[in-house]
Design a protein around this motif. Structure first.
Motif, PDB file in Angstrom:
ATOM      1  N   TYR A  22       0.809  -1.216   0.000  1.00 37.27           N
ATOM      2  CA  TYR A  22       0.000   0.000   0.000  1.00 37.27           C
ATOM      3  C   TYR A  22       0.845   1.270   0.000  1.00 37.27           C
ATOM      4  CZ  TYR A  22      -4.245  -2.699   0.756  1.00 37.27           C
ATOM      5  OH  TYR A  22      -5.294  -3.563   0.616  1.00 37.27           O
ATOM      6  N   ASN A  23       1.995   1.238   0.616  1.00 37.88           N
ATOM      7  CA  ASN A  23       2.850   2.426   0.669  1.00 37.88           C
ATOM      8  C   ASN A  23       3.919   2.435  -0.422  1.00 37.88           C
ATOM      9  OD1 ASN A  23       1.555   3.492   2.957  1.00 37.88           O
ATOM     10  ND2 ASN A  23       2.754   2.171   4.300  1.00 37.88           N
ATOM     11  N   GLY A  24       3.905   1.416  -1.255  1.00 38.43           N
ATOM     12  CA  GLY A  24       4.905   1.324  -2.309  1.00 38.43           C
ATOM     13  C   GLY A  24       4.346   1.613  -3.689  1.00 38.43           C
ATOM     14  N   ILE A  69       0.117   2.693  -8.104  1.00 32.38           N
ATOM     15  CA  ILE A  69      -0.382   2.403  -9.453  1.00 32.38           C
ATOM     16  C   ILE A  69      -1.852   2.000  -9.409  1.00 32.38           C
ATOM     17  CG2 ILE A  69      -0.169   0.819 -11.406  1.00 32.38           C
ATOM     18  CD1 ILE A  69       2.858   0.767 -10.861  1.00 32.38           C
ATOM     19  N   VAL A  70      -2.202   1.142  -8.446  1.00 30.64           N
ATOM     20  CA  VAL A  70      -3.601   0.712  -8.323  1.00 30.64           C
ATOM     21  C   VAL A  70      -4.497   1.904  -7.985  1.00 30.64           C
ATOM     22  CG1 VAL A  70      -5.204  -0.724  -7.010  1.00 30.64           C
ATOM     23  CG2 VAL A  70      -2.988  -1.641  -7.674  1.00 30.64           C
ATOM     24  N   GLU A  71      -4.039   2.808  -7.127  1.00 27.29           N
ATOM     25  CA  GLU A  71      -4.831   4.002  -6.782  1.00 27.29           C
ATOM     26  C   GLU A  71      -5.100   4.853  -8.027  1.00 27.29           C
ATOM     27  OE1 GLU A  71      -2.956   6.236  -3.720  1.00 27.29           O
ATOM     28  OE2 GLU A  71      -3.131   4.652  -2.212  1.00 27.29           O
ATOM     29  N   TYR A 123       8.191   8.330  -5.803  1.00 25.58           N
ATOM     30  CA  TYR A 123       7.428   7.781  -4.677  1.00 25.58           C
ATOM     31  C   TYR A 123       8.067   6.490  -4.163  1.00 25.58           C
ATOM     32  CZ  TYR A 123       3.161   6.874  -1.972  1.00 25.58           C
ATOM     33  OH  TYR A 123       2.268   6.657  -0.957  1.00 25.58           O
ATOM     34  N   THR A 124       8.544   5.650  -5.086  1.00 26.87           N
ATOM     35  CA  THR A 124       9.172   4.381  -4.696  1.00 26.87           C
ATOM     36  C   THR A 124      10.468   4.623  -3.924  1.00 26.87           C
ATOM     37  OG1 THR A 124       8.240   3.353  -6.677  1.00 26.87           O
ATOM     38  CG2 THR A 124      10.015   2.169  -5.560  1.00 26.87           C
ATOM     39  N   ILE A 125      11.295   5.558  -4.404  1.00 23.40           N
ATOM     40  CA  ILE A 125      12.540   5.888  -3.704  1.00 23.40           C
ATOM     41  C   ILE A 125      12.241   6.486  -2.336  1.00 23.40           C
ATOM     42  CG2 ILE A 125      14.599   7.359  -3.777  1.00 23.40           C
ATOM     43  CD1 ILE A 125      14.514   7.083  -6.839  1.00 23.40           C
ATOM     44  N   LYS A 126      11.221   7.338  -2.294  1.00 28.95           N
ATOM     45  CA  LYS A 126      10.821   7.941  -1.018  1.00 28.95           C
ATOM     46  C   LYS A 126      10.393   6.870  -0.030  1.00 28.95           C
ATOM     47  CE  LYS A 126       7.447  11.157   0.962  1.00 28.95           C
ATOM     48  NZ  LYS A 126       6.231  11.960   0.705  1.00 28.95           N
ATOM     49  N   TYR A 127       9.690   5.854  -0.528  1.00 28.13           N
ATOM     50  CA  TYR A 127       9.253   4.759   0.340  1.00 28.13           C
ATOM     51  C   TYR A 127      10.459   4.019   0.930  1.00 28.13           C
ATOM     52  CZ  TYR A 127       7.458   0.167   1.630  1.00 28.13           C
ATOM     53  OH  TYR A 127       7.177  -0.986   2.301  1.00 28.13           O
ATOM     54  N   ILE A 128      11.468   3.776   0.084  1.00 31.05           N
ATOM     55  CA  ILE A 128      12.674   3.079   0.557  1.00 31.05           C
ATOM     56  C   ILE A 128      13.357   3.876   1.665  1.00 31.05           C
ATOM     57  CG2 ILE A 128      14.998   2.313  -0.104  1.00 31.05           C
ATOM     58  CD1 ILE A 128      12.845   0.479  -1.139  1.00 31.05           C
TER      59      ILE A 128
END
Length: 686
Positions: A300-302, A307-309, A413-418
């Motif tokens: 959900y946070n990745g 993409i689904v949202e 967003y993905t890098i921020k999640y990491i």
């Protein structure tokens, strides 16, 4: 100044005050007596109050005109209301202001709820706030449609009063004038306009002008029948007035239309709300899933969750637009708007834009050009070919840019999640310790900052860097190896999250899909129009039934009336009218060849028979003899139409809700849960 003078001034002032007070009470007492009291009451009865709701709405109208965003909505609404409130500026401003005010009372609280629910998800919040512009437009159009339906219901009572007045005066124009005296009713203003046309010096020309601005086809029919009756006189058939019989036919048509609109309104009243609520549930469902199943946080946070949202928001947007198309009940529209004055045509006049659009637009007299012309005509689109291609290019460019921005945003967003999410194993057997996870993440970030950007990084180099860092130097060899593997995986993700060539290719593909959207929407419009074919042909039967017994009515006049009230079959009927003088039979034969609807073909064959062989009344005698059957068939056709639209609407309306619960909640829980269980068992077996 001495004290004595001061005392004199105070004394004189006190005396004057007392005199004024006494005079006031004496005057008040006098006013409350007899004639003075009655005069005052009369004045108060005719005096306008200093503040009323109408004054408030008129003032709000002036404020709304000064606000750029609201001004656009206001002008669009008033263009529609001008048709209903013919030549009544005060009423038009009042109703336009009411619509805007009521819409704002809905939109503002909705905006606050959206911000409250999605305040932690900036991307979803941005999408929903943009979506509210379309929501506002729908709410306002719905309010205007209700005013149009209100006018239709007023017409039923108006025509009933016309019947009584006609019995009294036996003159069409006098009956209409008598019933049109109530200025408070919208239909009375339409009646006054029709009366003005009938008594004008050139009623035929004025009538043609009225046809262009009439709110609905039933008022057109009423105006036309009233004019023919005034010009050619009334007839008595089977002991009844032909004019009153025709009024009764129009009233029955209106009653069927009102029932259809009411049923469609009932069927579709909750579907737009359901489709919108679905996307509002995204954030609450996400929070619930992460709170109760910590292993879902990675999804959900990745990237996957984001993409689904985005896909769900687009699904909701498309569903919402399609529901509006399917629900279309035939209420008042901007049909009178000049297609040459749209923003697309203004843009097309720019020399640079003109050259770009002409590169994409097919040349005249080519097969592709004729195909597009046919598409526009079949869809009854009011736009020009140039405007359609401006739309296609504009949507293509907007979609391409939006796709590029979304891809970059997903990578960011993905890098921020990491970098920001607490590090944990995310399996069912462990309970994530947030503080401990964030501490590990912060130390991992130090290594990531030093080593990111090198796609050929090896685990040995990572391990060397770890052994130079104080935090990792204190860990055991096993923990060092685990940290190495973990940071290696993070580095692989961070290094791969860059804009790639295939994403540019996807952006071009999405742009091409956007380019085809206007074309697809016209195709959908044609499909929806086919559902209305039977309904339109039955309206043709009613028109013919009204005209067939009027003296001096011929086939050409019937065709002109059918052209005036046609929508789906307008193009072939217009062509037939234009070719009629060159050969009536041949023009009708060509019309018959161009249409494929059996009931309309039957009408055309009857018109052919009436051209040379038999009178019109005999050619269509079955319409008169089987009037009750056609009425029942019309009602049954409306029921089928509503059932089909209801089925299509429910499928479209519930699609976002199903997508949210199945695609965003159930499937991720199943896939991630099963994957976590599999990883746990694999760890335990080692």
């Amino acid at each position: 100044m001495s004290n004595q003078i001061l005392y004199y001034i105070i004394g004189v002032t006190a005396v004057l005050f007392i005199v004024i007070l006494i005079g006031y009470f004496l005057l008040k007492k006098q006013l409350n007596k007899g004639e003075m009291k009655r005069i005052r009451e009369l004045r108060e009865g005719t005096k306008e109050k200093t503040f009323t709701s109408e004054i408030l709405y008129q003032k709000l109208y002036m404020y709304y005109k000064k606000i750029p965003l609201i001004k656009g909505y206001l002008l669009r609404i008033r263009r529609k209301l001008e048709i209903i409130n013919i030549e009544d500026e005060y009423k038009t401003r009042l109703q336009a202001s009411k619509v805007i005010t009521r819409a704002l009372l809905i939109i503002i609280p909705t905006t606050l709820v959206v911000i409250l629910i999605t305040r932690n998800n900036a991307i979803l919040l941005s999408f929903l706030l943009l979506f509210e512009f379309f929501l506002a437009d729908t709410i306002m159009n719905g309010m205007v449609d209700k005013l149009d339906t209100k006018l239709l219901k007023q017409q039923v009572e108006f025509f009933a009063q016309i019947r009584h007045a006609y019995h009294e005066y036996n003159m069409v124009e006098e009956a209409i004038y008598e019933v049109s005296q109530n200025d408070e009713l919208e239909v009375a203003r339409q009646g006054a306009k029709i009366h003005e046309i009938l008594i004008s010096d050139d009623p035929e020309t004025e009538l043609e002008k009225y046809y262009d601005i009439a709110p609905n086809s039933y008022l057109k029919e009423f105006a036309g029948i009233s004019y023919l009756t005034k010009e050619f006189g009334d007839r008595t058939i089977d002991g009844a007035s032909l004019y009153l019989r025709n009024l009764n036919n129009i009233t029955e048509e209106m009653q069927l239309e009102i029932l259809k609109r009411d049923k469609l309104e009932y069927v579709f009243q909750s579907l737009p709300i359901i489709s919108i609520i679905a996307v509002l549930l995204i954030e609450p469902l996400k929070n619930w899933a992460v709170e109760n199943f910590s292993f879902t946080s990675q999804f959900y946070n990745g990237k996957g969750g984001l993409i689904v949202e985005i896909l769900l928001v687009f699904l909701t947007f498309i569903s919402y637009l399609l529901i509006r198309k399917v629900k279309d009940s035939g209420s008042i529209k901007d049909e009178y708007k000049d297609p040459n004055k749209t923003w697309q045509m203004k843009l097309y006049k720019n020399p640079i834009i003109n050259k770009i659009v002409n590169l994409f637009m097919p040349k005249k007299n080519t097969k592709e050009y004729r195909k597009n012309v046919k598409l526009l005509k079949e869809a009854a689109a009011k736009q020009k070919m140039e405007a359609m291609y401006v739309n296609k290019i504009a949507i293509c460019i907007a979609t391409f840019i939006f796709s590029i921005v979304m891809f970059i945003l997903i990578h960011t967003y993905t890098i921020k999640y990491i970098y920001e999410e607490p590090t944990s194993d995310y399996n069912l057997m462990s309970d994530t310790n947030y503080e401990k996870g964030m501490e590990i993440t912060e130390h991992d970030n130090e290594i990531l900052d030093k080593l990111k950007g090198n796609p050929k990084i090896t685990k040995e180099k990572i391990k060397e860097q770890l052994l130079k860092t104080k935090y990792y130097m204190e860990l055991s060899d096993k923990e060092i190896n685990l940290a190495t593997d973990r940071i290696y995986e993070k580095l692989q993700i961070v290094n791969k999250e860059t804009f790639k060539w295939f994403e540019l290719l996807l952006a071009f593909i999405f742009g091409w899909i956007g380019y085809m959207v206007p074309h697809i929407m016209l195709k959908i419009q044609i499909i929806l129009r086919k559902l209305e074919m039977e309904n339109e042909v039955m309206q043709f039967q009613t028109i013919i039934l009204m005209l067939m017994k009027i003296e001096r009515v011929n086939v050409e006049m019937i065709l002109e009336w059918l052209e005036r009230y046609s929508n789906i079959f307008k193009e072939p009927i217009s062509k037939c009218v234009n070719n009629y003088e060159s050969g009536a039979w041949e023009a009708l034969e060509e019309l018959k060849n161009e249409i494929a609807f059996p009931q309309l073909i039957q009408i055309v064959e009857s018109l052919q028979a009436a051209v040379e062989q038999i009178p019109i009344s005999e050619a269509f005698d079955e319409l008169d003899n089987e009037r009750e059957y056609y009425k029942a068939k019309r009602a049954e056709a409306n029921e089928r139409l509503i059932s089909k639209k209801a089925l299509i609407g429910k499928i479209i309306g519930f699609a976002p809700m199903i997508g949210v619960f199945v695609g965003y909640l159930i499937l991720p829980l199943l896939v991630i849960g099963l994957s976590s269980i599999q990883d746990t068992f694999a760890t335990m077996s080692v």
